[in-house]
Scaffold this motif. Structure first.
Motif, PDB file in Angstrom:
ATOM      1  N   GLN A   1       0.825  -1.203   0.000  1.00 29.32           N
ATOM      2  CA  GLN A   1       0.000   0.000   0.000  1.00 29.32           C
ATOM      3  C   GLN A   1       0.861   1.256   0.000  1.00 29.32           C
ATOM      4  O   GLN A   1       0.478   2.284  -0.569  1.00 29.32           O
ATOM      5  CB  GLN A   1      -0.936  -0.014   1.217  1.00 29.32           C
ATOM      6  CG  GLN A   1      -1.973  -1.115   1.135  1.00 29.32           C
ATOM      7  CD  GLN A   1      -3.171  -0.880   2.052  1.00 29.32           C
ATOM      8  OE1 GLN A   1      -3.453   0.244   2.448  1.00 29.32           O
ATOM      9  NE2 GLN A   1      -3.868  -1.948   2.382  1.00 29.32           N
ATOM     10  N   GLY A   2       2.050   1.191   0.612  1.00 32.19           N
ATOM     11  CA  GLY A   2       2.941   2.345   0.581  1.00 32.19           C
ATOM     12  C   GLY A   2       3.375   2.682  -0.831  1.00 32.19           C
ATOM     13  O   GLY A   2       3.412   3.854  -1.225  1.00 32.19           O
ATOM     14  N   SER A   3       3.699   1.654  -1.632  1.00 33.84           N
ATOM     15  CA  SER A   3       4.106   1.882  -3.015  1.00 33.84           C
ATOM     16  C   SER A   3       2.965   2.483  -3.838  1.00 33.84           C
ATOM     17  O   SER A   3       3.175   3.380  -4.664  1.00 33.84           O
ATOM     18  CB  SER A   3       4.571   0.571  -3.654  1.00 33.84           C
ATOM     19  OG  SER A   3       5.697   0.055  -2.988  1.00 33.84           O
ATOM     20  N   VAL A   4       1.765   1.981  -3.614  1.00 33.08           N
ATOM     21  CA  VAL A   4       0.600   2.500  -4.341  1.00 33.08           C
ATOM     22  C   VAL A   4       0.315   3.941  -3.936  1.00 33.08           C
ATOM     23  O   VAL A   4      -0.007   4.792  -4.774  1.00 33.08           O
ATOM     24  CB  VAL A   4      -0.625   1.602  -4.089  1.00 33.08           C
ATOM     25  CG1 VAL A   4      -1.881   2.221  -4.706  1.00 33.08           C
ATOM     26  CG2 VAL A   4      -0.397   0.208  -4.657  1.00 33.08           C
ATOM     27  N   GLU A   5       0.462   4.232  -2.652  1.00 31.48           N
ATOM     28  CA  GLU A   5       0.243   5.596  -2.167  1.00 31.48           C
ATOM     29  C   GLU A   5       1.206   6.565  -2.849  1.00 31.48           C
ATOM     30  O   GLU A   5       0.813   7.643  -3.321  1.00 31.48           O
ATOM     31  CB  GLU A   5       0.452   5.635  -0.652  1.00 31.48           C
ATOM     32  CG  GLU A   5       0.102   6.955   0.005  1.00 31.48           C
ATOM     33  CD  GLU A   5      -1.387   7.113   0.257  1.00 31.48           C
ATOM     34  OE1 GLU A   5      -1.964   8.062  -0.331  1.00 31.48           O
ATOM     35  OE2 GLU A   5      -1.956   6.310   1.009  1.00 31.48           O
ATOM     36  N   TYR A   6       2.476   6.174  -2.920  1.00 28.90           N
ATOM     37  CA  TYR A   6       3.470   7.009  -3.595  1.00 28.90           C
ATOM     38  C   TYR A   6       3.127   7.183  -5.072  1.00 28.90           C
ATOM     39  O   TYR A   6       3.271   8.274  -5.640  1.00 28.90           O
ATOM     40  CB  TYR A   6       4.859   6.384  -3.460  1.00 28.90           C
ATOM     41  CG  TYR A   6       5.597   6.766  -2.209  1.00 28.90           C
ATOM     42  CD1 TYR A   6       5.826   8.105  -1.892  1.00 28.90           C
ATOM     43  CD2 TYR A   6       6.073   5.791  -1.343  1.00 28.90           C
ATOM     44  CE1 TYR A   6       6.509   8.463  -0.741  1.00 28.90           C
ATOM     45  CE2 TYR A   6       6.757   6.138  -0.176  1.00 28.90           C
ATOM     46  CZ  TYR A   6       6.976   7.476   0.116  1.00 28.90           C
ATOM     47  OH  TYR A   6       7.645   7.818   1.251  1.00 28.90           O
ATOM     48  N   ALA A   7       2.696   6.095  -5.714  1.00 27.56           N
ATOM     49  CA  ALA A   7       2.390   6.161  -7.142  1.00 27.56           C
ATOM     50  C   ALA A   7       1.236   7.129  -7.406  1.00 27.56           C
ATOM     51  O   ALA A   7       1.280   7.915  -8.367  1.00 27.56           O
ATOM     52  CB  ALA A   7       2.044   4.769  -7.672  1.00 27.56           C
ATOM     53  N   PHE A   8       0.198   7.094  -6.568  1.00 29.25           N
ATOM     54  CA  PHE A   8      -0.921   8.020  -6.724  1.00 29.25           C
ATOM     55  C   PHE A   8      -0.480   9.459  -6.506  1.00 29.25           C
ATOM     56  O   PHE A   8      -0.861  10.368  -7.252  1.00 29.25           O
ATOM     57  CB  PHE A   8      -2.047   7.664  -5.746  1.00 29.25           C
ATOM     58  CG  PHE A   8      -3.068   6.718  -6.311  1.00 29.25           C
ATOM     59  CD1 PHE A   8      -4.023   7.169  -7.216  1.00 29.25           C
ATOM     60  CD2 PHE A   8      -3.085   5.388  -5.943  1.00 29.25           C
ATOM     61  CE1 PHE A   8      -4.972   6.298  -7.740  1.00 29.25           C
ATOM     62  CE2 PHE A   8      -4.019   4.501  -6.460  1.00 29.25           C
ATOM     63  CZ  PHE A   8      -4.967   4.961  -7.363  1.00 29.25           C
ATOM     64  N   THR A   9       0.331   9.661  -5.473  1.00 24.10           N
ATOM     65  CA  THR A   9       0.793  11.025  -5.170  1.00 24.10           C
ATOM     66  C   THR A   9       1.616  11.585  -6.315  1.00 24.10           C
ATOM     67  O   THR A   9       1.414  12.730  -6.753  1.00 24.10           O
ATOM     68  CB  THR A   9       1.621  11.015  -3.876  1.00 24.10           C
ATOM     69  OG1 THR A   9       0.821  10.510  -2.803  1.00 24.10           O
ATOM     70  CG2 THR A   9       2.096  12.421  -3.531  1.00 24.10           C
ATOM     71  N   ASP A  10       2.549  10.782  -6.818  1.00 20.13           N
ATOM     72  CA  ASP A  10       3.381  11.237  -7.930  1.00 20.13           C
ATOM     73  C   ASP A  10       2.534  11.516  -9.165  1.00 20.13           C
ATOM     74  O   ASP A  10       2.761  12.511  -9.883  1.00 20.13           O
ATOM     75  CB  ASP A  10       4.449  10.186  -8.261  1.00 20.13           C
ATOM     76  CG  ASP A  10       5.496  10.059  -7.161  1.00 20.13           C
ATOM     77  OD1 ASP A  10       5.553  10.944  -6.293  1.00 20.13           O
ATOM     78  OD2 ASP A  10       6.237   9.055  -7.175  1.00 20.13           O
ATOM     79  N   ALA A  11       1.580  10.639  -9.446  1.00 17.44           N
ATOM     80  CA  ALA A  11       0.724  10.826 -10.622  1.00 17.44           C
ATOM     81  C   ALA A  11      -0.094  12.108 -10.505  1.00 17.44           C
ATOM     82  O   ALA A  11      -0.281  12.839 -11.483  1.00 17.44           O
ATOM     83  CB  ALA A  11      -0.198   9.624 -10.793  1.00 17.44           C
ATOM     84  N   GLY A  12      -0.581  12.380  -9.302  1.00 17.96           N
ATOM     85  CA  GLY A  12      -1.375  13.593  -9.099  1.00 17.96           C
ATOM     86  C   GLY A  12      -0.563  14.851  -9.321  1.00 17.96           C
ATOM     87  O   GLY A  12      -1.002  15.785 -10.013  1.00 17.96           O
ATOM     88  N   PHE A  13       0.630  14.920  -8.734  1.00 22.55           N
ATOM     89  CA  PHE A  13       1.485  16.092  -8.926  1.00 22.55           C
ATOM     90  C   PHE A  13       1.932  16.221 -10.379  1.00 22.55           C
ATOM     91  O   PHE A  13       2.021  17.326 -10.920  1.00 22.55           O
ATOM     92  CB  PHE A  13       2.708  16.005  -8.016  1.00 22.55           C
ATOM     93  CG  PHE A  13       2.428  16.375  -6.582  1.00 22.55           C
ATOM     94  CD1 PHE A  13       1.786  17.571  -6.268  1.00 22.55           C
ATOM     95  CD2 PHE A  13       2.803  15.530  -5.549  1.00 22.55           C
ATOM     96  CE1 PHE A  13       1.524  17.919  -4.942  1.00 22.55           C
ATOM     97  CE2 PHE A  13       2.548  15.865  -4.230  1.00 22.55           C
ATOM     98  CZ  PHE A  13       1.906  17.062  -3.928  1.00 22.55           C
TER      99      PHE A  13
END
Length: 467
Positions: free
Chosen positions: A74-86
């Motif tokens: 879930q940590g990796s997915v959280e980072y991926a969403f955050t990066d995609a959003g920015f």
């Protein structure tokens, strides 16, 4: 020694080109995946706006579902969403280069995260809105020619300049976040995580590495540790018995470290050799240092007075306290000016650097006739000068770009730091079909020529990108 035919070279070149094109295709697919995550985030925000009291649950449910479907933490997915959003909201230039396959997902990750201080400065009104597009433009240029690790170092310095005092303030705040945590890793292992100032972490790893090299170099000199002949209240060891004592005849020690209690009998014990890797030695030394203050005797001698090394660049005006511009922890990124001043007060090895208008080091102010050249090269290179390599300069060798044996001069414009691995690529002992060659330009840029005839350029790092 045979040479490759033209057909062989063409095949190797074709394989290289195909691999590079596949990597570009993968990057384009990664960009499409990032766009999908950004679109999902927009839907999640819409759901949250309609149900503000369930905002956290909506977000956690989305992360959990993508984690399960992708078989990712879930940590990796959280980072991926955050990066995609920015990426979608704030970095159109980077997003376009990503979609075209010019940069990889790893580059995008470093670009987006290094830009955090710039976005913060813009949002707080401390920097103009046009600073972010400027950051994007430079980020793409750097990422298209550098590895993700080098991109991170370059862009952290750039972000520090563009964000100004925000970096200093963030470093002051983040210092309070230092911590030590432990989490299980399975099979009797765990992960010890230490969050601490970067300059200290860099120095710690350097010291552990240097200690480990001493241990590995001296482990063949270890004396065998023998079991006692009498393990009573006052145990007696073979070394305690005089050479002419008859009882010593019952105990033999051979030159290779093998020993036995009965030279005529079949039972022979062997002292196991030390086959630990450098990572394993570093880990064992860390345990010794933390639990016993000093490396244990089992790890060998010669470890005293080995200290961690780092290289810092700071403006004279900052050092004198006239301003609070961030210093640079060379090869890593910005450093709080107070830390640089403190380090300067405890170290007498500082040299004055003179920069040209583009930020390149052109001269150093030192004393001894040969050491100034070494200090100049350490300041200019920072790390190994093979494209993409980030081995620190103090762990590299100084190489004549044009071989000394062939008439190459020992001068600044013919010298550069290379790690042992990349230094060996241009060694005369390497077959012609596998040997690399290099040419250094007047500004310190090095063009590397591969066995396939391809050219790869490595330019020295700029110390100041914007004023």
């Amino acid at each position: 020694m045979t040479s490759a035919t033209d057909s062989d070279l063409e095949q190797r070149a074709a394989l290289l080109d195909s691999w590079v094109e596949k990597r570009r295709h993968i990057a384009r697919l990664e960009a499409e995946a990032s766009d999908l995550l950004a679109e999902r985030m927009r839907l999640s925000r819409s759901d949250s706006d309609e149900n503000p009291f369930h905002r956290d649950a909506i977000h956690r449910s989305m992360i959990a579902e993508y984690s399960a479907a992708g078989r990712l933490t879930q940590g990796s997915v959280e980072y991926a969403f955050t990066d995609a959003g920015f990426l979608a909201a704030s970095h159109p230039g980077v997003r376009s280069a990503f979609r075209a396959g010019h940069i990889t997902a790893a580059h995008v990750r470093e670009i987006v995260r290094a830009a955090g201080v710039v976005r913060e400065a813009v949002n707080n009104g401390r920097a103009d809105a046009d600073v972010l597009p400027l950051y994007d433009t430079v980020a793409v240029i750097v990422a298209e020619r550098e590895t993700p690790a080098r991109t991170r170092a370059h862009l952290r310095e750039l972000a520090a300049v563009l964000a100004g005092s925000t970096v200093t303030e963030r470093h002051a705040r983040s210092k309070s976040e230092r911590t030590v945590t432990v989490r299980p890793a399975g099979d009797g292992l765990c992960v010890l995580t230490v969050v601490l100032p970067e300059h200290l972490a860099t120095a710690i790893l350097d010291r552990l590495t240097r200690l480990a090299h001493v241990v590995i170099a001296g482990r063949n000199d270890r004396e065998p540790t023998l079991d006692p002949m009498d393990d009573g209240e006052n145990p007696i060891y073979p070394d305690d018995i005089a050479q002419d004592d008859p009882s010593r005849d019952d105990y033999a020690i051979f030159g290779d470290g093998t020993f036995t209690t009965d030279p005529t009998g079949p039972t022979v014990e062997h002292i196991p050799s030390d086959t630990r890797t450098i990572d394993q030695v570093r880990a064992d030394l860390l345990i010794d240092l933390l639990l016993a203050s000093d490396p244990s005797a089992a790890n060998g001698s010669g470890l005293d007075n080995i200290q961690g090394r780092i290289q810092v660049t700071v403006a004279a005006t900052t050092l004198a306290g006239c301003d609070d511009r961030p210093a640079q922890l060379d090869g890593h990124g910005p450093l709080h000016p107070d830390i640089a001043r403190d380090l300067a007060g405890h170290n007498g090895g500082w040299s004055r650097l003179f920069l040209d208008p583009t930020g390149l080091v052109v001269e150093t102010d030192t004393y001894r006739p040969t050491e100034p050249m070494r200090r100049f090269l350490r300041a200019r290179d920072q790390h190994c000068r093979f494209p993409g390599c980030r081995m620190p300069a103090h762990r590299c060798q100084i190489d004549h770009t044009f071989d000394h044996a062939k008439g190459g001069r020992t001068e600044i414009h013919n010298l550069a730091h290379l790690c042992a691995r990349h230094h060996s690529l241009k060694h005369p002992d390497v077959a012609d079909d596998d040997r690399w060659t290099a040419q250094q330009l007047p500004d310190g840029t090095i063009d590397w020529f591969s066995p396939l005839g391809r050219t790869y350029r490595d330019s020295p790092s700029r110390r100041v990108m914007f004023v």
